[in-house]
Write a protein that holds these residues in place. Structure first.
Motif, PDB file in Angstrom:
ATOM      1  N   ALA A 194      -2.313  11.820   5.319  1.00 53.57           N
ATOM      2  CA  ALA A 194      -1.710  11.257   6.519  1.00 53.57           C
ATOM      3  C   ALA A 194      -0.732  10.157   6.141  1.00 53.57           C
ATOM      4  CB  ALA A 194      -2.775  10.690   7.457  1.00 53.57           C
ATOM      5  N   LEU A 195       0.420  10.121   6.842  1.00 54.17           N
ATOM      6  CA  LEU A 195       1.297   8.966   6.744  1.00 54.17           C
ATOM      7  C   LEU A 195       0.593   7.772   7.373  1.00 54.17           C
ATOM      8  CD1 LEU A 195       4.704  10.552   7.858  1.00 54.17           C
ATOM      9  CD2 LEU A 195       3.980  10.006   5.531  1.00 54.17           C
ATOM     10  N   ARG A 196       0.746   6.602   6.767  1.00 56.32           N
ATOM     11  CA  ARG A 196       0.018   5.449   7.286  1.00 56.32           C
ATOM     12  C   ARG A 196       0.481   5.119   8.713  1.00 56.32           C
ATOM     13  NH1 ARG A 196       3.125   1.603   2.934  1.00 56.32           N
ATOM     14  NH2 ARG A 196       5.028   1.309   4.148  1.00 56.32           N
ATOM     15  N   PRO A 197      -0.458   5.075   9.674  1.00 55.73           N
ATOM     16  CA  PRO A 197      -0.097   4.712  11.039  1.00 55.73           C
ATOM     17  C   PRO A 197      -0.147   3.213  11.278  1.00 55.73           C
ATOM     18  CG  PRO A 197      -2.355   5.456  10.973  1.00 55.73           C
ATOM     19  CD  PRO A 197      -1.840   5.566   9.574  1.00 55.73           C
ATOM     20  N   GLU A 198      -0.699   2.472  10.336  1.00 54.65           N
ATOM     21  CA  GLU A 198      -0.765   1.014  10.399  1.00 54.65           C
ATOM     22  C   GLU A 198      -1.114   0.505   9.008  1.00 54.65           C
ATOM     23  OE1 GLU A 198      -4.578  -0.678  11.638  1.00 54.65           O
ATOM     24  OE2 GLU A 198      -4.508   0.142   9.625  1.00 54.65           O
TER      25      GLU A 198
ATOM     26  N   PRO B 157       0.835  -1.209   0.000  1.00 55.78           N
ATOM     27  CA  PRO B 157       0.000   0.000   0.000  1.00 55.78           C
ATOM     28  C   PRO B 157       0.864   1.250   0.000  1.00 55.78           C
ATOM     29  CG  PRO B 157       0.038  -0.968   2.181  1.00 55.78           C
ATOM     30  CD  PRO B 157       0.820  -1.902   1.286  1.00 55.78           C
ATOM     31  N   PRO B 158       0.291   2.409  -0.361  1.00 58.08           N
ATOM     32  CA  PRO B 158       1.078   3.654  -0.393  1.00 58.08           C
ATOM     33  C   PRO B 158       1.476   4.101   1.007  1.00 58.08           C
ATOM     34  CG  PRO B 158      -1.245   4.118  -0.784  1.00 58.08           C
ATOM     35  CD  PRO B 158      -1.102   2.627  -0.800  1.00 58.08           C
ATOM     36  N   THR B 159       2.519   4.914   1.059  1.00 53.39           N
ATOM     37  CA  THR B 159       3.024   5.400   2.339  1.00 53.39           C
ATOM     38  C   THR B 159       2.091   6.437   2.953  1.00 53.39           C
ATOM     39  OG1 THR B 159       5.282   5.019   1.574  1.00 53.39           O
ATOM     40  CG2 THR B 159       5.029   6.434   3.475  1.00 53.39           C
ATOM     41  N   PHE B 160       1.380   7.217   2.134  1.00 55.58           N
ATOM     42  CA  PHE B 160       0.409   8.165   2.676  1.00 55.58           C
ATOM     43  C   PHE B 160      -0.889   8.068   1.887  1.00 55.58           C
ATOM     44  CE2 PHE B 160       2.945  10.528  -0.423  1.00 55.58           C
ATOM     45  CZ  PHE B 160       1.987  11.188  -1.189  1.00 55.58           C
ATOM     46  N   GLU B 161      -1.985   8.402   2.560  1.00 50.45           N
ATOM     47  CA  GLU B 161      -3.318   8.353   1.972  1.00 50.45           C
ATOM     48  C   GLU B 161      -4.119   9.543   2.483  1.00 50.45           C
ATOM     49  OE1 GLU B 161      -5.439   4.723   1.743  1.00 50.45           O
ATOM     50  OE2 GLU B 161      -3.683   3.445   2.060  1.00 50.45           O
ATOM     51  N   TYR B 162      -5.390   9.624   2.062  1.00 44.43           N
ATOM     52  CA  TYR B 162      -6.260  10.641   2.624  1.00 44.43           C
ATOM     53  C   TYR B 162      -6.363  10.431   4.136  1.00 44.43           C
ATOM     54  CZ  TYR B 162      -7.704  11.601  -2.180  1.00 44.43           C
ATOM     55  OH  TYR B 162      -7.713  11.920  -3.510  1.00 44.43           O
ATOM     56  N   ALA B 163      -6.244  11.498   4.880  1.00 41.73           N
ATOM     57  CA  ALA B 163      -6.262  11.378   6.336  1.00 41.73           C
ATOM     58  C   ALA B 163      -7.552  10.758   6.831  1.00 41.73           C
ATOM     59  CB  ALA B 163      -6.047  12.753   6.974  1.00 41.73           C
ATOM     60  N   ASP B 164      -8.665  11.062   6.180  1.00 38.50           N
ATOM     61  CA  ASP B 164      -9.953  10.553   6.649  1.00 38.50           C
ATOM     62  C   ASP B 164     -10.052   9.034   6.499  1.00 38.50           C
ATOM     63  OD1 ASP B 164     -12.611  11.287   7.719  1.00 38.50           O
ATOM     64  OD2 ASP B 164     -13.334  10.382   5.854  1.00 38.50           O
TER      65      ASP B 164
ATOM     66  N   THR C  69      -4.975  10.644  17.645  1.00 40.72           N
ATOM     67  CA  THR C  69      -3.987  11.630  18.091  1.00 40.72           C
ATOM     68  C   THR C  69      -2.567  11.247  17.704  1.00 40.72           C
ATOM     69  OG1 THR C  69      -3.674  10.578  20.259  1.00 40.72           O
ATOM     70  CG2 THR C  69      -5.463  12.187  20.056  1.00 40.72           C
ATOM     71  N   GLU C  70      -2.335   9.994  17.330  1.00 41.71           N
ATOM     72  CA  GLU C  70      -0.984   9.530  17.002  1.00 41.71           C
ATOM     73  C   GLU C  70      -0.656   9.659  15.515  1.00 41.71           C
ATOM     74  OE1 GLU C  70      -1.005   6.094  20.511  1.00 41.71           O
ATOM     75  OE2 GLU C  70      -1.100   5.533  18.406  1.00 41.71           O
ATOM     76  N   MET C  71      -1.609  10.154  14.718  1.00 39.16           N
ATOM     77  CA  MET C  71      -1.410  10.199  13.270  1.00 39.16           C
ATOM     78  C   MET C  71      -0.604  11.425  12.852  1.00 39.16           C
ATOM     79  SD  MET C  71      -5.239   9.026  12.059  1.00 39.16           S
ATOM     80  CE  MET C  71      -5.002   9.852  10.488  1.00 39.16           C
ATOM     81  N   TYR C  72       0.241  11.255  11.849  1.00 37.27           N
ATOM     82  CA  TYR C  72       0.937  12.363  11.196  1.00 37.27           C
ATOM     83  C   TYR C  72       0.083  12.831  10.022  1.00 37.27           C
ATOM     84  CZ  TYR C  72       5.392  11.885  13.688  1.00 37.27           C
ATOM     85  OH  TYR C  72       6.373  11.870  14.636  1.00 37.27           O
ATOM     86  N   ARG C  73      -0.494  14.016  10.141  1.00 36.57           N
ATOM     87  CA  ARG C  73      -1.348  14.564   9.082  1.00 36.57           C
ATOM     88  C   ARG C  73      -0.716  15.838   8.517  1.00 36.57           C
ATOM     89  NH1 ARG C  73      -7.119  15.209  11.692  1.00 36.57           N
ATOM     90  NH2 ARG C  73      -5.862  15.861  13.500  1.00 36.57           N
ATOM     91  N   PHE C  74      -0.942  16.071   7.233  1.00 40.75           N
ATOM     92  CA  PHE C  74      -0.370  17.244   6.583  1.00 40.75           C
ATOM     93  C   PHE C  74      -1.202  17.584   5.344  1.00 40.75           C
ATOM     94  CE2 PHE C  74       1.625  13.408   5.083  1.00 40.75           C
ATOM     95  CZ  PHE C  74       1.683  13.548   3.704  1.00 40.75           C
ATOM     96  N   PRO C  75      -1.238  18.863   4.948  1.00 45.48           N
ATOM     97  CA  PRO C  75      -2.048  19.255   3.785  1.00 45.48           C
ATOM     98  C   PRO C  75      -1.303  19.036   2.473  1.00 45.48           C
ATOM     99  CG  PRO C  75      -1.119  21.189   4.826  1.00 45.48           C
ATOM    100  CD  PRO C  75      -0.706  20.023   5.671  1.00 45.48           C
ATOM    101  N   ASP C  76      -2.032  18.613   1.463  1.00 45.97           N
ATOM    102  CA  ASP C  76      -1.492  18.566   0.109  1.00 45.97           C
ATOM    103  C   ASP C  76      -1.534  19.980  -0.468  1.00 45.97           C
ATOM    104  OD1 ASP C  76      -0.438  17.589  -2.199  1.00 45.97           O
ATOM    105  OD2 ASP C  76      -2.056  16.172  -2.629  1.00 45.97           O
ATOM    106  N   LYS C  77      -0.928  20.186  -1.634  1.00 44.49           N
ATOM    107  CA  LYS C  77      -0.909  21.518  -2.231  1.00 44.49           C
ATOM    108  C   LYS C  77      -2.299  22.016  -2.586  1.00 44.49           C
ATOM    109  CE  LYS C  77       3.800  21.608  -4.038  1.00 44.49           C
ATOM    110  NZ  LYS C  77       4.665  21.770  -5.240  1.00 44.49           N
TER     111      LYS C  77
END
Length: 483
Positions: free
Chosen positions: A103-107, A70-77, A89-97
């Protein structure tokens, strides 16, 4: 995928221990060389991780599991809508352009469930998938766990039976054994038993939360407060009073005891499933590793039945865990029952070192042979032949006359653990259309190293390439005697 209140991911550690390579992400002076919670892995440490990944992938294949990436990041939702509050609360989330929140996959379980439900739902069932890769969580680093850590796991989709649950537990145990860990415990829980209890109690939402916290934390004071402030029937009260004791190393005895406190068919059926799982695990010869615990109710937001964890018994550290999640795929559109598990690569290596009483030795994986070609490419076909046979062969480059001479390191004395070190490379010179072995002089080379060299050279000269010069020292060296 990890599910326990004892999970190190969920425990705050004020002073993070360094990883095996000594990197906590904090520099004693100057700017940090790396962000907090990530680490470099190199030489033997990196090789150990990759070798274990290869070993686990081969194991998963033998059980019929197919690799997915699977991809390293996906839609945070994708993650946020399917995780519990603490996991969110443990997720790394960030905005796309474009403003989309990623979000980086937490699992790995949620991405595999999405893949199976949206792109592979037409494939025959059951489907078996395995994976290896990094996941990311905003947690306090500690020994065996950074904020970026490595997981290997499996998902079994489309099989609702106890046999499927037992297969995932047994494969997790086989993975731990493949990592050369002999002491481990399989802690099995059953969320349906607790859900059936909640169904009978018909609690308000705050009451259900209070009871869940008391059971999840094994808190006698909280449970006592709940029992004294909540109106209950006699049998309900007896079941709640007995619940903290429904655990032990004899799973069938625990199940017999738990059946006496069932309040409805849902609770009975959950125990029947758990009993069948234990019977299958007995067939896998794993019953001695099983510890049944009906107070294990942490579900990460999507577990529905069996939940389990793999622990090292002395320290209680979690190596991984998993469970059944029969409603997760349906949240992506195509419903299907599923069960899976994940193991931490770093945790497995850390546990292996502790059980074997060894520390990770950070050293280079040396070449077995170093060739001085004397600038003649005529020897390269032989070198390629040796590499094709799996030998590690490096070519010695001629020094640049204009470059400053490198500083030579002081010779390292041999110690009693020579047999645990790779021998120094055999140095071979190509001249006059033949290989000449550049034998070490003196007595620095250990007997173990000489034996290794003799065995390797015998293979080279008799099997792979006959073009060795007739060196008068050959007979002495091939018998293991020093020159």
């Amino acid at each position: 995928m990890s599910n326990s209140k004892r999970d190190p991911e969920r425990q705050a550690v004020p002073n993070p221990a360094p990883s095996a390579n000594g990197n906590t992400g904090i520099s004693n002076a100057g700017p940090r060389p790396l962000p907090y919670g990530v680490a470099d892995y190199f030489w033997d440490e990196a090789a150990q991780r990759k070798e274990l990944e290869f070993r686990l992938y081969a194991l998963f294949q033998r059980w019929g599991y197919t690799l997915v990436i699977p991809p390293t990041f996906e839609y945070a939702d994708t993650f946020y809508a399917r995780a519990d509050a603490e996991f969110q609360t443990e997720m790394y989330r960030f905005p796309d352009k474009d403003g989309t929140l990623l979000a980086l996959r937490p699992e790995m379980t949620i991405p595999v469930a999405r893949l199976a439900a949206t792109r592979l739902h037409d494939s025959p069932l059951p489907q078996r998938y395995c994976y290896m890769g990094s996941v990311f969580r905003y947690i306090e680093p500690r020994a065996g766990r950074q904020r970026e850590f490595f997981q290997a796991g499996m998902e079994l989709i489309g099989a609702p039976s106890a046999e499927a649950d037992a297969e995932v537990v047994a494969l997790s145990a086989a993975a731990v054994q493949a990592a050369e860990i002999t002491e481990f415990q399989l802690v099995l829980g059953q969320l349906e038993y607790f859900h059936g209890l909640l169904q009978d109690l018909a609690l308000t939402s705050p009451q259900a939360d209070a009871l869940g916290q008391a059971i999840d934390r094994n808190s006698e004071p909280q449970l006592f407060e709940f029992l004294t402030t909540t109106p209950l029937r006699t049998q309900q009260r007896r079941t709640l009073e007995a619940l903290p004791g429904l655990r032990g190393e004899n799973p069938f005895a625990v199940l017999d005891q738990a059946e006496r406190h069932c309040l409805n068919h849902r609770m009975y059926n959950s125990l029947a499933t758990l009993r069948n799982i234990c019977k299958v695990l007995e067939g896998y010869d794993l019953l001695d590793h099983v510890y049944l615990d009906l107070t294990e109710i942490n579900n990460l937001g999507y577990y529905t039945g069996l939940s389990f964890e793999v622990l090292t018994p002395r320290s209680g550290n979690s190596l991984g865990g998993g469970g059944r999640y029969d409603q997760l795929l349906g949240s992506f559109g195509h419903d299907s029952p599923a069960v899976g598990a994940a193991l931490g690569i770093d945790r497995l290596l850390h546990a292996r070192h502790r059980q074997q009483h060894t520390a990770t030795r950070i050293r280079s994986v040396y070449p077995q042979i170093v060739i001085d070609t004397q600038g003649d490419p005529g020897c390269l076909p032989y070198i390629q032949q040796w590499r094709d046979h799996g030998l590690r062969v490096a070519v010695q480059f001629q020094p640049d006359p204009a470059a400053p001479a490198p500083q030579s390191a002081a010779p390292r004395a041999h110690t009693p653990d020579d047999a645990t070190r790779p021998a120094e490379a055999i140095r071979i010179v190509w001249r006059d259309q033949a290989f000449h072995v550049d034998w070490p002089t003196g007595t620095r080379q250990s007997q173990y190293a000489r034996d290794q060299h003799a065995e390797l050279l015998a293979h080279l000269t008799t099997t792979l390439a006959p073009s060795f010069a007739q060196d008068p020292n050959w007979a002495k060296q091939s018998t293991g005697r020093s020159s």
